[in-house]
Design a protein around this motif. Structure first.
Motif, PDB file in Angstrom:
ATOM      1  N   UNK A   1       0.858  -1.188   0.000  1.00  0.00           N
ATOM      2  CA  UNK A   1       0.000   0.000   0.000  1.00  0.00           C
ATOM      3  C   UNK A   1       0.887   1.228   0.000  1.00  0.00           C
ATOM      4  N   UNK A   2       0.658   2.167  -0.937  1.00  0.00           N
ATOM      5  CA  UNK A   2       1.539   3.308  -1.128  1.00  0.00           C
ATOM      6  C   UNK A   2       1.544   4.259   0.067  1.00  0.00           C
ATOM      7  N   UNK A   3       0.396   4.643   0.551  1.00  0.00           N
ATOM      8  CA  UNK A   3       0.336   5.621   1.636  1.00  0.00           C
ATOM      9  C   UNK A   3      -0.540   5.111   2.764  1.00  0.00           C
ATOM     10  N   UNK A   4       0.100   4.503   3.742  1.00  0.00           N
ATOM     11  CA  UNK A   4      -0.640   3.910   4.858  1.00  0.00           C
ATOM     12  C   UNK A   4      -1.263   4.994   5.725  1.00  0.00           C
ATOM     13  N   UNK A   5      -0.612   6.162   5.816  1.00  0.00           N
ATOM     14  CA  UNK A   5      -1.101   7.219   6.705  1.00  0.00           C
ATOM     15  C   UNK A   5      -2.460   7.764   6.290  1.00  0.00           C
ATOM     16  N   UNK A   6      -2.808   7.651   5.003  1.00  0.00           N
ATOM     17  CA  UNK A   6      -4.104   8.166   4.536  1.00  0.00           C
ATOM     18  C   UNK A   6      -5.096   7.051   4.229  1.00  0.00           C
ATOM     19  N   UNK A   7      -4.737   5.807   4.539  1.00  0.00           N
ATOM     20  CA  UNK A   7      -5.604   4.664   4.230  1.00  0.00           C
ATOM     21  C   UNK A   7      -6.817   4.639   5.153  1.00  0.00           C
ATOM     22  N   UNK A   8      -7.948   4.178   4.618  1.00  0.00           N
ATOM     23  CA  UNK A   8      -9.166   4.013   5.417  1.00  0.00           C
ATOM     24  C   UNK A   8      -9.149   2.654   6.100  1.00  0.00           C
ATOM     25  N   UNK A   9     -10.075   2.469   7.038  1.00  0.00           N
ATOM     26  CA  UNK A   9     -10.158   1.183   7.738  1.00  0.00           C
ATOM     27  C   UNK A   9     -10.420   0.058   6.753  1.00  0.00           C
ATOM     28  N   UNK A  10     -11.338   0.308   5.791  1.00  0.00           N
ATOM     29  CA  UNK A  10     -11.671  -0.739   4.816  1.00  0.00           C
ATOM     30  C   UNK A  10     -10.448  -1.114   3.973  1.00  0.00           C
ATOM     31  N   UNK A  11      -9.653  -0.103   3.560  1.00  0.00           N
ATOM     32  CA  UNK A  11      -8.460  -0.380   2.773  1.00  0.00           C
ATOM     33  C   UNK A  11      -7.425  -1.167   3.580  1.00  0.00           C
ATOM     34  N   UNK A  12      -7.295  -0.826   4.853  1.00  0.00           N
ATOM     35  CA  UNK A  12      -6.338  -1.532   5.706  1.00  0.00           C
ATOM     36  C   UNK A  12      -6.738  -2.986   5.871  1.00  0.00           C
ATOM     37  N   UNK A  13      -8.033  -3.233   6.127  1.00  0.00           N
ATOM     38  CA  UNK A  13      -8.509  -4.610   6.312  1.00  0.00           C
ATOM     39  C   UNK A  13      -8.317  -5.409   5.032  1.00  0.00           C
ATOM     40  N   UNK A  14      -8.593  -4.777   3.885  1.00  0.00           N
ATOM     41  CA  UNK A  14      -8.414  -5.460   2.607  1.00  0.00           C
ATOM     42  C   UNK A  14      -6.941  -5.812   2.374  1.00  0.00           C
ATOM     43  N   UNK A  15      -6.038  -4.872   2.709  1.00  0.00           N
ATOM     44  CA  UNK A  15      -4.603  -5.123   2.518  1.00  0.00           C
ATOM     45  C   UNK A  15      -4.102  -6.207   3.459  1.00  0.00           C
ATOM     46  N   UNK A  16      -4.578  -6.236   4.687  1.00  0.00           N
ATOM     47  CA  UNK A  16      -4.190  -7.290   5.629  1.00  0.00           C
ATOM     48  C   UNK A  16      -4.604  -8.659   5.119  1.00  0.00           C
ATOM     49  N   UNK A  17      -5.779  -8.721   4.482  1.00  0.00           N
ATOM     50  CA  UNK A  17      -6.223  -9.986   3.895  1.00  0.00           C
ATOM     51  C   UNK A  17      -5.290 -10.407   2.753  1.00  0.00           C
ATOM     52  N   UNK A  18      -4.829  -9.418   1.972  1.00  0.00           N
ATOM     53  CA  UNK A  18      -3.897  -9.717   0.874  1.00  0.00           C
ATOM     54  C   UNK A  18      -2.566 -10.233   1.418  1.00  0.00           C
ATOM     55  N   UNK A  19      -2.096  -9.615   2.502  1.00  0.00           N
ATOM     56  CA  UNK A  19      -0.837 -10.044   3.107  1.00  0.00           C
ATOM     57  C   UNK A  19      -0.932 -11.486   3.592  1.00  0.00           C
ATOM     58  N   UNK A  20      -2.087 -11.845   4.147  1.00  0.00           N
ATOM     59  CA  UNK A  20      -2.279 -13.214   4.629  1.00  0.00           C
ATOM     60  C   UNK A  20      -2.163 -14.217   3.483  1.00  0.00           C
ATOM     61  N   UNK A  21      -2.591 -13.805   2.287  1.00  0.00           N
ATOM     62  CA  UNK A  21      -2.471 -14.684   1.119  1.00  0.00           C
ATOM     63  C   UNK A  21      -1.041 -14.702   0.594  1.00  0.00           C
ATOM     64  N   UNK A  22      -0.407 -13.528   0.542  1.00  0.00           N
ATOM     65  CA  UNK A  22       0.937 -13.419  -0.015  1.00  0.00           C
ATOM     66  C   UNK A  22       1.976 -14.145   0.820  1.00  0.00           C
ATOM     67  N   UNK A  23       1.783 -14.202   2.138  1.00  0.00           N
ATOM     68  CA  UNK A  23       2.799 -14.796   3.001  1.00  0.00           C
ATOM     69  C   UNK A  23       2.969 -16.294   2.770  1.00  0.00           C
ATOM     70  N   UNK A  24       1.985 -16.924   2.129  1.00  0.00           N
ATOM     71  CA  UNK A  24       2.070 -18.367   1.859  1.00  0.00           C
ATOM     72  C   UNK A  24       2.805 -18.684   0.560  1.00  0.00           C
ATOM     73  N   UNK A  25       3.139 -17.642  -0.212  1.00  0.00           N
ATOM     74  CA  UNK A  25       3.850 -17.874  -1.469  1.00  0.00           C
ATOM     75  C   UNK A  25       5.321 -18.208  -1.204  1.00  0.00           C
ATOM     76  N   UNK A  26       5.902 -19.013  -2.087  1.00  0.00           N
ATOM     77  CA  UNK A  26       7.287 -19.450  -1.905  1.00  0.00           C
ATOM     78  C   UNK A  26       8.263 -18.285  -1.950  1.00  0.00           C
ATOM     79  N   UNK A  27       7.996 -17.289  -2.792  1.00  0.00           N
ATOM     80  CA  UNK A  27       8.919 -16.172  -2.946  1.00  0.00           C
ATOM     81  C   UNK A  27       8.543 -14.968  -2.083  1.00  0.00           C
ATOM     82  N   UNK A  28       7.719 -15.162  -1.073  1.00  0.00           N
ATOM     83  CA  UNK A  28       7.257 -14.052  -0.239  1.00  0.00           C
ATOM     84  C   UNK A  28       8.398 -13.455   0.569  1.00  0.00           C
ATOM     85  N   UNK A  29       8.451 -12.123   0.621  1.00  0.00           N
ATOM     86  CA  UNK A  29       9.412 -11.403   1.465  1.00  0.00           C
ATOM     87  C   UNK A  29       8.774 -11.218   2.843  1.00  0.00           C
TER      88      UNK A  29
END
Length: 409
Positions: A1-29
């Motif tokens: 997410x480019x600008x966390x300081x201006x993110x809404x609650x809905x955007x934050x929750x959506x991004x957290x869900x994406x992170x939960x998916x990305x962390x299971x990938x083999x090449x995840x940082x």
């Protein structure tokens, strides 16, 4: 997410869900994802704190603006004689305006339940009201989810649902894993009033009869208002969130010719619904004129009606259904009849009421008396705090009338 300081609650929750998916990938940082998650959670906590502080200030202001009897001592446990004394004192207060004695009908200050809201209705009468509300069945209010949660707090929508999962020696069921449902809501402390007629209640002499009449009057007015606001409520007016006024609800469009043909009517609706919703107990909302004048005239190729209608011989309530799915009939002021509706107007709603919408209230009614100097009369009103929100917009469809397509010469 480019600008966390201006993110809404809905955007934050959506991004957290994406992170939960990305962390299971083999090449995840994982280090980068972990850092981003920390920043997102910190920002979310800031937003939550700001929202709670704002709501508490608003609630305090509302309490100051409401007239009534200010009492602030907690209620101690009561004996049976005390209970009848309280009920009699409450009856005298509503009918004649006699102020209850010290220690009777007092309420304690609490979040959203302030002494400024007036005289607390006795618990016995509260239960009478709740039972009356339950008796008024077949309407929108009785079909939605009912909650009793503190207002001003952010709740993940997924927390209102649950999933089934097998457990083993190494895995346990996740309490909040509702199949990818994200987003959150905040219930507010909205105060609603029901004005009571003195002439109706002054003719009642006994306490039980008075309580029964009062409960009936309050319950009928309350459920009627809730039915209307579930459909057409406007949060900017301190009302529930209405499913007709909320933006982002999907629509199904039907013209006059399509409404007359069952195959087309069925195809237009079923083609829009995702498989997950087809497997749920979805229902319709429409006016009696639409059901009687349009749905009841539809039949399949074997001339079998697509509707069923049964009447309860006890209370006369009509149970209407379309292909086995329930139909809640409402007044044309809420949803217009299809035949008289203008093009572009919503004439029906298809939804899964128990999952799509929720009302939050502790059902703790209180009463306030004041003098209306313009009309030179005393007014008694019952007050209650509640709010309603759309939980799952994906489980609601507005069915809209559109103009017939024009044909070329």
């Amino acid at each position: 997410m480019e600008n966390i300081k201006t993110a809404s609650v809905e955007q934050i929750i959506a991004r957290l869900a994406e992170i939960q998916t990305e962390m299971d990938k083999d090449d995840a940082d994982l280090d980068a994802l972990n850092t981003e998650a920390d920043e997102l959670l910190a920002r979310k906590a800031e937003l939550k704190s700001e929202a709670e502080e704002k709501e508490l200030k608003r609630s305090a202001l509302l309490n100051r603006l409401n007239e009534g009897t200010v009492v602030a001592n907690p209620v101690s446990p009561k004996k049976e004689d005390d209970d009848m004394l309280e009920r009699k004192a409450f009856m005298d207060y509503v009918i004649s305006g006699k102020t209850p004695e010290a220690g009777v009908l007092q309420r304690a200050d609490a979040a959203g339940v302030s002494s400024n809201l007036g005289v607390l209705i006795p618990n016995h009468v509260q239960q009478e009201i709740i039972q009356e509300v339950k008796k008024i069945h077949g309407r929108l209010y009785g079909k939605v989810k009912h909650l009793n949660l503190p207002g001003g707090v952010e709740y993940p929508i997924g927390s209102f649902e649950a999933t089934f999962k097998r457990i083993t020696e190494t895995t346990v069921s996740d309490r909040q894993n509702p199949g990818g449902i994200t987003g959150s809501i905040i219930f507010k402390y909205n105060i609603g009033e029901i004005r009571l007629s003195r002439t109706l209640l002054q003719t009642v002499l006994s306490v039980p009869t008075f309580e029964a009449e009062l409960a009936k009057v309050i319950a009928e007015a309350y459920v009627k208002a809730m039915d209307e606001e579930i459909l057409t409520g406007d949060p900017t007016k301190q009302q529930l969130e209405g499913i007709l006024t909320k933006t982002g609800i999907k629509t199904i469009e039907i013209n006059e010719d399509e409404m007359k043909d069952w195959k087309t009517f069925q195809k237009k609706i079923m083609a829009k619904l995702p498989l997950g919703m087809k497997n749920k107990p979805y229902e319709y909302i429409m006016s009696n004129g639409t059901f009687e004048g349009n749905i009841m005239t539809l039949a399949d190729d074997n001339n079998r009606p697509v509707y069923t209608e049964t009447v309860n011989p006890v209370d006369g309530w009509v149970d209407a259904r379309i292909k086995g799915h329930g139909v809640t009939l409402v007044e044309p002021e809420l949803l217009p009849d299809f035949d008289t509706a203008a093009a572009g107007k919503v004439f029906a709603v298809l939804w899964v009421p128990g999952e799509a919408y929720a009302i939050n209230s502790n059902m703790q009614f209180s009463t306030v008396r004041y003098m209306d100097h313009e009309k030179n009369e005393e007014v008694t009103k019952a007050l209650v705090i509640n709010d309603g929100k759309v939980l799952r917009p994906d489980l609601i469809y507005q069915i809209k009338k559109v103009a017939k397509p024009t044909t070329g010469a």
